[in-house]
Design an enzyme around this catalytic site. Structure first.
Site, short mmCIF file in Angstrom:
data_model
loop_
_atom_site.label_atom_id
_atom_site.label_comp_id
_atom_site.label_asym_id
_atom_site.label_seq_id
_atom_site.Cartn_x
_atom_site.Cartn_y
_atom_site.Cartn_z
N PRO A 1 -1.08 4.01 -8.41
CA PRO A 1 -1.64 5.28 -7.89
C PRO A 1 -2.42 6.01 -8.98
O PRO A 1 -1.94 6.15 -10.09
CB PRO A 1 -0.41 6.07 -7.47
CG PRO A 1 0.70 5.12 -7.41
CD PRO A 1 0.36 3.96 -8.31
N GLU A 2 -3.62 6.44 -8.65
CA GLU A 2 -4.45 7.22 -9.56
C GLU A 2 -4.48 8.66 -9.07
O GLU A 2 -3.77 9.01 -8.13
CB GLU A 2 -5.87 6.63 -9.63
CG GLU A 2 -5.89 5.17 -10.07
CD GLU A 2 -7.29 4.59 -10.14
OE1 GLU A 2 -8.25 5.35 -10.38
OE2 GLU A 2 -7.43 3.38 -9.93
N HIS B 1 15.64 -0.59 -2.38
CA HIS B 1 15.06 -0.13 -3.65
C HIS B 1 15.01 1.39 -3.77
O HIS B 1 14.16 1.93 -4.47
CB HIS B 1 13.65 -0.68 -3.87
CG HIS B 1 13.54 -2.16 -3.70
ND1 HIS B 1 14.20 -3.03 -4.53
CD2 HIS B 1 12.87 -2.91 -2.79
CE1 HIS B 1 13.93 -4.27 -4.14
NE2 HIS B 1 13.13 -4.23 -3.09
N ARG C 1 9.49 -2.24 -8.00
CA ARG C 1 9.23 -2.84 -9.32
C ARG C 1 9.71 -1.97 -10.48
O ARG C 1 9.77 -2.42 -11.60
CB ARG C 1 7.74 -3.15 -9.46
CG ARG C 1 7.30 -4.16 -8.38
CD ARG C 1 5.85 -4.51 -8.47
NE ARG C 1 5.56 -5.32 -9.65
CZ ARG C 1 4.35 -5.78 -9.94
NH1 ARG C 1 3.34 -5.50 -9.14
NH2 ARG C 1 4.14 -6.50 -11.01
#
Ligand SMILES: [Zn+2]
Length: 335
Positions: free
Chosen positions: A2-3, A105, A124
């Site tokens: 994500p930016e 998760h 992750r």
């Protein structure tokens, strides 16, 4: 990853859904991405979420001082603090009813005073969560560059034009600008007709100004469309973004340039895959792009053909060598 537009999208969603809520308790799963897990467990309960801010690619949940019985004067709970959240590659932060089963998760659950939980999921775990009081937070945020949405003409040109680094590297460098990543760097360079491998020092101030305005325009449009979903980015409501439909360079290797129909090429610049049009974005001297996929395929074919020919030639030579070696003893037989 994500930016700026994706993080802004999540922050805006959270502003609408969790602002003013008080954190009652904290439950943690895996904690290897949390700076100090016990500080998160100890110091969050009792605090109210007063603001959700974006800082570069970080989110900052501004938290009130602890009020009421949980408050003790000595452990820092009497003063406001912040929770810093970086979504990494696959992090998601969104509220859910506490009774709703946990997604796989899910590693952080903050029980809120309205019966919901603010949950952080991250398959992750490249993200980061940190509980920070005023001084450590200030230390954390120094060293970051200007916000690309707010940076002015002069400051932007000063930050870019004096540097002997490639423009792509400068755009990605969080100490130059905070919040730009690979997608929006490539998109803004394509629209500005600037090759990613050009050096900052080789850009005119006029080119820098074009790039600044285009970068701001692209980021703002991307925020309106709730970011780009290229892998699994979802906003705080679990919706994907839509800006990926407007990509003109990023991820388009071999596809035609929207302006001139030349196939988009890929090169490694600043250690990252960079997509550009070789015609609209002239390559600076001495910089080699990766071979185009079509040419790479042709080259492979030629290599294979050459190798086959060489093998045939060698085999033939071997045969003749063996026949000559066979013939030699025969000759020596004659001695
Ligand atoms: Zn082009």
């Amino acid at each position: 990853m994500p930016e700026l537009p994706e993080v802004e999208t999540v922050a805006r969603g959270l502003r609408q859904t969790i602002l003013g809520r008080r954190i009652l308790s904290v439950t943690l799963g895996k904690t290897d991405f949390i700076d100090d897990p016990s500080a998160v467990e100890q110091h969050l309960p009792g605090r109210q979420i007063e603001a959700v801010e974006r800082y570069g690619k970080f989110m900052l949940l501004r938290l009130s001082a602890v009020t009421g019985e949980a408050r003790t004067a000595t452990n820092g709970d009497a003063v406001p603090a912040s929770l810093l959240v970086h979504l990494g590659m696959t992090g998601q932060l969104a509220p859910a009813p506490a009774a709703q089963p946990l997604e796989k998760h899910t590693h952080v659950c903050l029980l809120l005073d309205d019966g919901r939980e603010l949950r952080y999921t991250d398959p992750r775990r490249f993200g980061r969560i940190a509980y920070l009081t005023k001084t450590p937070l200030a230390a954390e945020l120094t060293g970051f560059g200007a916000d690309p949405l707010e940076v002015g003409r002069e400051e932007f040109a000063d930050r870019i034009c004096g540097r002997r680094a490639r423009i792509k590297a400068l755009l990605l460098d969080q100490s130059v600008l905070r919040g730009v990543g690979n997608i929006y760097a490539d998109e803004s360079l394509w629209r500005s007709k600037i090759h990613p491998a050009r050096l900052g020092t080789k850009l005119s101030r006029k080119e820098a100004e074009t790039l600044r305005r285009i970068l701001q325009d692209i980021l703002q449009k991307a925020i309106v469309l709730r970011g780009s979903s290229i892998s699994d980015f979802l906003d705080a409501e679990g919706q994907p973004g839509e800006y990926q439909r407007h990509h003109r360079a990023y991820g388009r290797e071999g596809k035609n340039c929207y302006r001139c129909k030349t196939p988009i090429r890929r090169a490694i610049v600043a250690g990252r895959s960079s997509y550009f049009c070789p015609k609209c974005q002239p390559t600076p001297r001495g910089f080699a792009a990766l071979p185009s996929p079509r040419r790479a395929k042709e080259r492979k074919k030629i290599t294979l053909r050459r190798r086959a020919a060489k093998e045939r030639r060698e085999a033939k030579e071997n045969r003749s060598a063996s026949s000559s070696s066979k013939s030699q003893p025969r000759e020596s037989d004659g001695w």
